[in-house]
Design a protein around this motif. Structure first.
Motif, mmCIF file in Angstrom:
data_model
loop_
_atom_site.group_PDB
_atom_site.id
_atom_site.type_symbol
_atom_site.label_atom_id
_atom_site.label_comp_id
_atom_site.label_asym_id
_atom_site.label_seq_id
_atom_site.Cartn_x
_atom_site.Cartn_y
_atom_site.Cartn_z
ATOM 1 N N GLU A 128 -6.630 -14.746 -7.995
ATOM 2 C CA GLU A 128 -6.106 -13.850 -9.092
ATOM 3 C C GLU A 128 -4.697 -14.428 -9.312
ATOM 4 O O GLU A 128 -4.279 -14.510 -10.691
ATOM 5 N N GLN B 33 -7.564 -5.312 -0.947
ATOM 6 C CA GLN B 33 -9.146 -5.281 -1.252
ATOM 7 C C GLN B 33 -9.455 -4.905 -2.625
ATOM 8 O O GLN B 33 -10.628 -5.129 -2.925
ATOM 9 N N SER B 34 -8.493 -4.988 -3.409
ATOM 10 C CA SER B 34 -8.871 -4.540 -4.993
ATOM 11 C C SER B 34 -8.469 -5.802 -5.731
ATOM 12 O O SER B 34 -7.246 -6.043 -5.946
ATOM 13 N N VAL B 35 -9.342 -6.208 -6.419
ATOM 14 C CA VAL B 35 -9.114 -7.353 -7.321
ATOM 15 C C VAL B 35 -8.215 -6.726 -8.568
ATOM 16 O O VAL B 35 -7.160 -7.437 -8.831
ATOM 17 N N SER B 36 -8.400 -5.782 -9.062
ATOM 18 C CA SER B 36 -7.704 -5.316 -10.025
ATOM 19 C C SER B 36 -6.235 -4.763 -9.856
ATOM 20 O O SER B 36 -5.035 -5.014 -10.469
ATOM 21 N N ASP B 37 -5.827 -4.326 -8.565
ATOM 22 C CA ASP B 37 -4.508 -4.153 -7.954
ATOM 23 C C ASP B 37 -3.952 -5.537 -7.861
ATOM 24 O O ASP B 37 -2.675 -5.456 -8.194
ATOM 25 N N ARG C 250 -8.792 -13.694 -2.451
ATOM 26 C CA ARG C 250 -8.569 -12.784 -3.676
ATOM 27 C C ARG C 250 -7.082 -12.593 -4.306
ATOM 28 O O ARG C 250 -7.100 -13.409 -5.223
ATOM 29 N N GLY D 131 -0.629 -0.949 -4.243
ATOM 30 C CA GLY D 131 -2.129 -1.081 -4.412
ATOM 31 C C GLY D 131 -2.531 -1.989 -2.979
ATOM 32 O O GLY D 131 -1.872 -1.822 -2.093
ATOM 33 N N LYS D 132 -3.725 -2.212 -3.111
ATOM 34 C CA LYS D 132 -4.599 -2.656 -1.898
ATOM 35 C C LYS D 132 -5.079 -4.128 -1.918
ATOM 36 O O LYS D 132 -5.375 -4.626 -3.179
ATOM 37 N N ARG E 137 0.862 -1.531 0.142
ATOM 38 C CA ARG E 137 -0.062 0.030 -0.013
ATOM 39 C C ARG E 137 0.827 1.274 -0.017
ATOM 40 O O ARG E 137 0.111 2.331 -0.450
ATOM 41 N N GLU F 41 -10.537 -2.280 7.118
ATOM 42 C CA GLU F 41 -9.896 -2.826 6.081
ATOM 43 C C GLU F 41 -8.612 -3.587 6.577
ATOM 44 O O GLU F 41 -8.036 -4.343 5.904
#
Length: 233
Positions: free
Chosen positions: A105, A61-65, A101, A58-59, A40, A88
Motif C-alpha cells: 500500500e 490486517q485491513s488493506v483499506s485502513d 500489506r 486502524g488494523k 489500533r 491477529e
C-alpha cells in the motif's frame, strides 16, 4: 544541523505505541519531522504523543485502513512486532503479512522510502526464536518482499536488524554494524535503532541497506550517521 531542515516529508510510523515505535516517534519529533501514527488504539496513541502527531486508527490486517494511513506520506517506518503465537497478533499475521500489506500500500500511495525494524538471525531457520511460531522466518519473508518492491527506481529502503532490545537514551554507545547475518548475539538500545532508521531518511548512503547492529562500548556519540559509512556499497 538545523533540526527542522533535515527532512521535509511526512513520516508514517506503524507500531508506534510499542517500545521501539515510541522511540521512532520521539526521534522524528526531535528533528522536527511531521509524524503520523497508525494505531489500533487511538486513546493509547493520544496518551503517548498528545497533539504532537496525527493519529490514524486502524488494523494492520485491513488493506483499506492501511491505504488511508499511508496516503499523503513520503516515508514509512515500521516497528511492527507480533505478541502472540496465533491469531491477529501472530508472527504470520503481523511480522510477515502485516508488513507485506504495508509495503504494497505504501508503494501504491507514492511513498518513496520504507524503514523496517527486523531482527538479528532472520536467515537462520534453526534459531531458537523460531520456536515462537517461526517469528524470524516471518520477518525474513517480510524483508524479502520489501527489498523486491522498494528496490525499484525512485524508491528506497533501510532494514535494521538489531540484537536484543533494551531501554535507554540514544547516543550513549559506539555501535558494531555488520552485514550477511553473521552476528550471533548482542544488545542495543531501542532508541539507537530508532535513530538509525530516522537519520536514514536523509542519509543517502543508508538507502537500500540491510544490516545488523549491536552495542559496542559505552561512549557518547554526536550522531549515528557515520555507521552507514561502514556498510558495503
Amino acid at each position: 544541523m538545523e533540526r527542522n531542515k533535515v527532512y521535509n516529508g511526512k513520516v508514517l510510523v506503524v507500531g508506534a505505541t510499542g517500545k521501539c515505535g515510541q522511540w521512532v516517534v520521539k526521534r522524528l519529533l526531535y528533528y522536527g519531522v511531521p509524524v503520523r501514527v497508525f494505531s489500533r488504539e487511538r486513546d493509547k496513541a493520544f496518551r503517548l504523543f498528545g497533539e504532537h502527531v496525527e493519529i490514524i486508527t486502524g488494523k494492520i490486517q485491513s488493506v483499506s485502513d492501511i491505504a488511508l494511513a499511508v496516503k499523503g506520506c513520503d516515508a514509512v517506518i515500521s516497528a511492527l512486532g507480533s505478541s502472540s503465537y496465533s491469531g491477529e497478533s501472530s508472527p504470520a499475521d503481523v511480522d510477515r503479512d502485516g508488513v507485506k500489506r504495508l509495503v504494497d500500500e505504501a508503494s501504491k500511495a507514492g511513498v518513496s522510502h520504507f524503514g523496517l525494524v527486523s531482527s538479528l538471525a532472520v536467515t537462520r531457520w534453526y534459531h531458537p526464536l523460531n520456536l515462537f511460531a517461526g517469528v524470524l522466518l516471518k520477518k525474513w519473508e517480510a524483508e524479502e518482499h520489501l527489498r523486491s518492491v522498494f528496490s525499484r527506481p525512485g524508491l528506497s529502503y533501510t532494514i535494521v536488524r538489531p540484537g536484543g532490545l533494551k531501554d535507554g537514551e540514544p547516543l550513549h554507545h559506539k555501535l558494531h554494524v555488520d552485514t550477511g547475518d553473521r552476528l550471533w548475539s548482542g544488545w542495543i538500545n531501542r532508541s539507537d535503532v530508532a535513530e538509525l532508521l530516522v537519520v536514514a531518511l536523509w542519509v543517502e548512503r543508508a538507502k537500500n541497506k540491510t544490516f545488523e547492529v549491536v552495542n559496542d562500548i559505552e561512549e557518547e556519540q554526536s550522531g549515528l550517521e557515520q555507521y552507514y559509512d561502514l556498510l558495503p556499497e
